[in-house]
Scaffold this motif. Structure first.
Motif, PDB file in Angstrom:
ATOM      1  N   THR A 284     -13.971 -16.311  58.606  1.00  0.00           N
ATOM      2  CA  THR A 284     -14.630 -17.033  57.580  1.00  0.00           C
ATOM      3  C   THR A 284     -15.756 -15.979  56.761  1.00  0.00           C
ATOM      4  O   THR A 284     -15.755 -16.154  55.547  1.00  0.00           O
ATOM      5  N   ILE A 285     -16.301 -15.176  57.616  1.00  0.00           N
ATOM      6  CA  ILE A 285     -17.274 -14.457  56.839  1.00  0.00           C
ATOM      7  C   ILE A 285     -16.887 -13.375  56.233  1.00  0.00           C
ATOM      8  O   ILE A 285     -17.519 -12.958  55.109  1.00  0.00           O
ATOM      9  N   GLY A 286     -15.864 -12.840  56.622  1.00  0.00           N
ATOM     10  CA  GLY A 286     -15.111 -11.614  55.728  1.00  0.00           C
ATOM     11  C   GLY A 286     -15.752 -10.348  56.026  1.00  0.00           C
ATOM     12  O   GLY A 286     -16.420  -9.929  56.848  1.00  0.00           O
ATOM     13  N   ASP A 287     -15.622  -9.543  54.876  1.00  0.00           N
ATOM     14  CA  ASP A 287     -15.855  -8.143  55.005  1.00  0.00           C
ATOM     15  C   ASP A 287     -17.463  -8.077  54.818  1.00  0.00           C
ATOM     16  O   ASP A 287     -18.184  -9.100  54.565  1.00  0.00           O
ATOM     17  N   ASP A 288     -17.925  -7.006  55.158  1.00  0.00           N
ATOM     18  CA  ASP A 288     -19.439  -6.600  55.215  1.00  0.00           C
ATOM     19  C   ASP A 288     -19.955  -6.518  53.535  1.00  0.00           C
ATOM     20  O   ASP A 288     -20.213  -5.141  53.176  1.00  0.00           O
ATOM     21  N   GLY A 289     -19.973  -7.590  52.877  1.00  0.00           N
ATOM     22  CA  GLY A 289     -20.180  -7.534  51.592  1.00  0.00           C
ATOM     23  C   GLY A 289     -21.678  -7.474  51.264  1.00  0.00           C
ATOM     24  O   GLY A 289     -22.430  -7.750  52.058  1.00  0.00           O
ATOM     25  N   PRO A 290     -22.307  -7.471  49.960  1.00  0.00           N
ATOM     26  CA  PRO A 290     -23.686  -7.386  49.730  1.00  0.00           C
ATOM     27  C   PRO A 290     -24.462  -8.747  50.216  1.00  0.00           C
ATOM     28  O   PRO A 290     -25.369  -8.501  50.577  1.00  0.00           O
ATOM     29  N   LEU A 291     -23.806  -9.868  49.925  1.00  0.00           N
ATOM     30  CA  LEU A 291     -24.537 -11.182  50.245  1.00  0.00           C
ATOM     31  C   LEU A 291     -24.698 -11.091  51.889  1.00  0.00           C
ATOM     32  O   LEU A 291     -25.752 -11.272  52.430  1.00  0.00           O
ATOM     33  N   LEU A 292     -23.715 -10.548  52.754  1.00  0.00           N
ATOM     34  CA  LEU A 292     -23.927 -10.615  54.151  1.00  0.00           C
ATOM     35  C   LEU A 292     -24.822  -9.669  54.633  1.00  0.00           C
ATOM     36  O   LEU A 292     -25.752  -9.844  55.487  1.00  0.00           O
ATOM     37  N   ARG A 293     -24.974  -8.401  54.060  1.00  0.00           N
ATOM     38  CA  ARG A 293     -25.913  -7.350  54.237  1.00  0.00           C
ATOM     39  C   ARG A 293     -27.225  -7.808  54.083  1.00  0.00           C
ATOM     40  O   ARG A 293     -28.207  -7.750  54.897  1.00  0.00           O
ATOM     41  N   THR A 294     -27.568  -8.529  53.096  1.00  0.00           N
ATOM     42  CA  THR A 294     -28.929  -9.046  52.749  1.00  0.00           C
ATOM     43  C   THR A 294     -29.240 -10.191  53.890  1.00  0.00           C
ATOM     44  O   THR A 294     -30.433 -10.239  54.348  1.00  0.00           O
ATOM     45  N   VAL A 295     -28.320 -11.149  54.162  1.00  0.00           N
ATOM     46  CA  VAL A 295     -28.657 -11.980  55.195  1.00  0.00           C
ATOM     47  C   VAL A 295     -28.890 -11.435  56.577  1.00  0.00           C
ATOM     48  O   VAL A 295     -29.850 -11.881  57.115  1.00  0.00           O
ATOM     49  N   ARG A 296     -28.234 -10.736  56.924  1.00  0.00           N
ATOM     50  CA  ARG A 296     -28.273  -9.926  58.294  1.00  0.00           C
ATOM     51  C   ARG A 296     -29.814  -9.075  58.156  1.00  0.00           C
ATOM     52  O   ARG A 296     -30.420  -9.065  59.280  1.00  0.00           O
ATOM     53  N   GLU A 297     -30.152  -8.494  57.014  1.00  0.00           N
ATOM     54  CA  GLU A 297     -31.248  -7.881  56.846  1.00  0.00           C
ATOM     55  C   GLU A 297     -32.568  -8.809  57.424  1.00  0.00           C
ATOM     56  O   GLU A 297     -33.359  -8.658  57.927  1.00  0.00           O
ATOM     57  N   LEU A 298     -32.368  -9.920  56.461  1.00  0.00           N
ATOM     58  CA  LEU A 298     -33.485 -10.941  56.421  1.00  0.00           C
ATOM     59  C   LEU A 298     -33.755 -11.482  57.923  1.00  0.00           C
ATOM     60  O   LEU A 298     -34.942 -11.490  58.295  1.00  0.00           O
ATOM     61  N   VAL A 299     -32.570 -12.122  58.379  1.00  0.00           N
ATOM     62  CA  VAL A 299     -32.790 -12.410  59.857  1.00  0.00           C
ATOM     63  C   VAL A 299     -33.165 -11.398  60.619  1.00  0.00           C
ATOM     64  O   VAL A 299     -33.818 -11.777  61.710  1.00  0.00           O
ATOM     65  N   GLY A 300     -32.848 -10.368  60.535  1.00  0.00           N
ATOM     66  CA  GLY A 300     -33.362  -9.181  61.546  1.00  0.00           C
ATOM     67  C   GLY A 300     -34.718  -8.654  61.400  1.00  0.00           C
ATOM     68  O   GLY A 300     -35.375  -8.496  62.468  1.00  0.00           O
ATOM     69  N   ILE A 301     -35.216  -8.877  60.347  1.00  0.00           N
ATOM     70  CA  ILE A 301     -36.913  -8.507  60.030  1.00  0.00           C
ATOM     71  C   ILE A 301     -37.813  -9.558  60.242  1.00  0.00           C
ATOM     72  O   ILE A 301     -38.858  -9.400  59.992  1.00  0.00           O
ATOM     73  N   GLY A 302     -37.383 -10.602  60.416  1.00  0.00           N
ATOM     74  CA  GLY A 302     -38.085 -11.924  60.420  1.00  0.00           C
ATOM     75  C   GLY A 302     -39.447 -11.839  61.285  1.00  0.00           C
ATOM     76  O   GLY A 302     -40.448 -12.105  60.468  1.00  0.00           O
TER      77      GLY A 302
END
Length: 400
Positions: A286-304
């Motif tokens: 469902t998530i699909g490839d590592d696109g720009p939206l997903l990269r930002t989501v992962r960054e935000l939840v990772g640096i919280g």
């Protein structure tokens, strides 16, 4: 249209290409030969993808005004260069929002902002992994090196708050000018911006970036803002709000800053993990490839966890610099930030996979955002007017 109406004064050219191959266009207003001009000014629109629309309108407004001054003989000798959109790839991902309706919920329905490494104004740290410069960044640095502008203006915006200007050098007279304009347009001044938490402020809504060697300069020390200084130029970052929050201008002491900061920090550390949990439950297909939206989501939840370390008394490290005076404006800016970041992460995750769980987060957090700050929409014409006036205020006061 400007190049047709003002031949010999306005020129449009391609100065580079984006990562996806979109043209990076530079509109120049002024004489064609270098010996005729006295100085250069560079104005950059769209450095953040979610802020590109108003900045694009502002550069056209300014270009038309300066072209008319050139035609009428009131030109002062400067040549102005307008980079119409430095991140057209990111701006394209925000386009659905432009047709309205202009509500916070609809804004976040179509929200996109790239992760830090994909924002054109940030220079890569030397020796960092994957430190090659983005083509958009390379184009901007090349323009700064070639033009050596006396002033670079970077056009930004915020969703909820007030108008403010960040400068790499103090320019007397600017606070009075932007304050007068904001009052005329009924736009509050952001008088305690969390973006400039430890920066000196010569007046409401104006902040001066410390030297790059000062840790308080933050990310600005590794940006194209600081790059302009190697040629004795300076940068002004011009911010205008989409929705105004009058508390952003309240400089009275906050009645219980310690409690408010702890509450905001706890909310940030609670809400970003909530987004991470929804992300972890999603099917990879469902998530699909590592696109720009997903990269930002992962960054935000990772640096919280580290996002609140500068201001939350519950997690501030021992020996940290003392907090500045915690006014209502400054606390409000932090509270807005603590709600904005998880909402951004949830909104972008919803664009990837609109599951009931993430939709519920976006719906409830948008409602809470509006309830907490009662933001009022600032007409686009007023956003553009404030931004254009702020650019001219810095330019004119700088040359006095």
């Amino acid at each position: 249209m400007l190049t047709l109406c003002h031949p010999g004064i306005c020129r449009l050219g391609e100065v580079g290409r984006s990562r996806a191959g979109r043209p990076l266009l530079l509109l120049t207003v002024g004489p064609e030969t270098a010996h005729e001009r006295t100085r250069d000014v560079l104005v950059v629109a769209g450095p953040h993808a979610n802020e590109a629309a108003v900045g694009g309108a502002t550069v056209l407004r300014l270009a038309g005004q300066i072209a008319e001054a050139c035609r009428s003989g009131s030109w002062d000798g400067s040549t102005w260069h307008f980079l119409l959109c430095i991140d057209p790839d990111g701006a394209a991902l925000n386009e659905p929002w432009l047709s309205g309706p202009y509500t916070l919920r609809d804004h976040y329905e179509h929200f996109f902002r790239p992760c830090a490494a994909e924002q054109p104004e940030w220079l890569p740290h030397e020796g960092a992994a994957g430190s090659a410069m983005l083509p958009e960044t390379r184009t901007l640095v090349g323009l700064l090196d070639r033009l050596r502008p006396v002033l670079q203006c970077s056009l930004h915006g915020i969703d909820v708050g007030g108008s403010f200007v960040q400068l790499t050098r103090d320019v007397p007279g600017v606070p009075e000018r932007i304050g007068k304009s904001a009052a005329e347009l009924d736009i509050p001044l952001e008088s305690g911006s969390s973006d400039a938490f430890q920066w000196p402020s010569p007046g409401p809504g104006v902040y001066v970036m410390p030297p790059a060697s000062d840790p308080a300069a933050g990310d600005g020390a590794h940006s194209t803002w600081a790059h302009a200084e190697r040629y004795d130029g300076m940068t002004a970052i011009i911010e205008v709000p989409m929705w105004a929050c009058d508390r952003a201008a309240d400089t009275t002491p906050h009645p219980d800053a310690d409690r408010a900061l702890r509450t905001a920090g706890a909310a940030l550390r609670r809400d970003l993990p909530a987004v991470a949990e929804v992300l972890a439950r999603l099917d990879p297909e469902t998530i699909g490839d590592d696109g720009p939206l997903l990269r930002t989501v992962r960054e935000l939840v990772g640096i919280g966890p580290q996002l609140s370390a500068e201001w939350d008394p519950a997690v501030r490290p021992p020996g940290a610099a003392p907090l500045p005076e915690m006014t209502t404006a400054r606390v409000t800016s932090i509270e807005v930030y603590a709600q904005r970041i998880p909402l951004r992460a949830a909104a972008m995750l919803r664009r990837i996979a609109a599951t009931p769980a993430v939709t519920a987060l976006v719906d409830s957090w948008c409602e809470a955002y509006e309830t907490a700050y009662r933001p009022r929409w600032v007409p686009v014409a007023d956003q553009v007017e404030q931004q254009a006036r702020s650019v001219l205020a810095v330019y004119e006061e700088l040359l006095l």
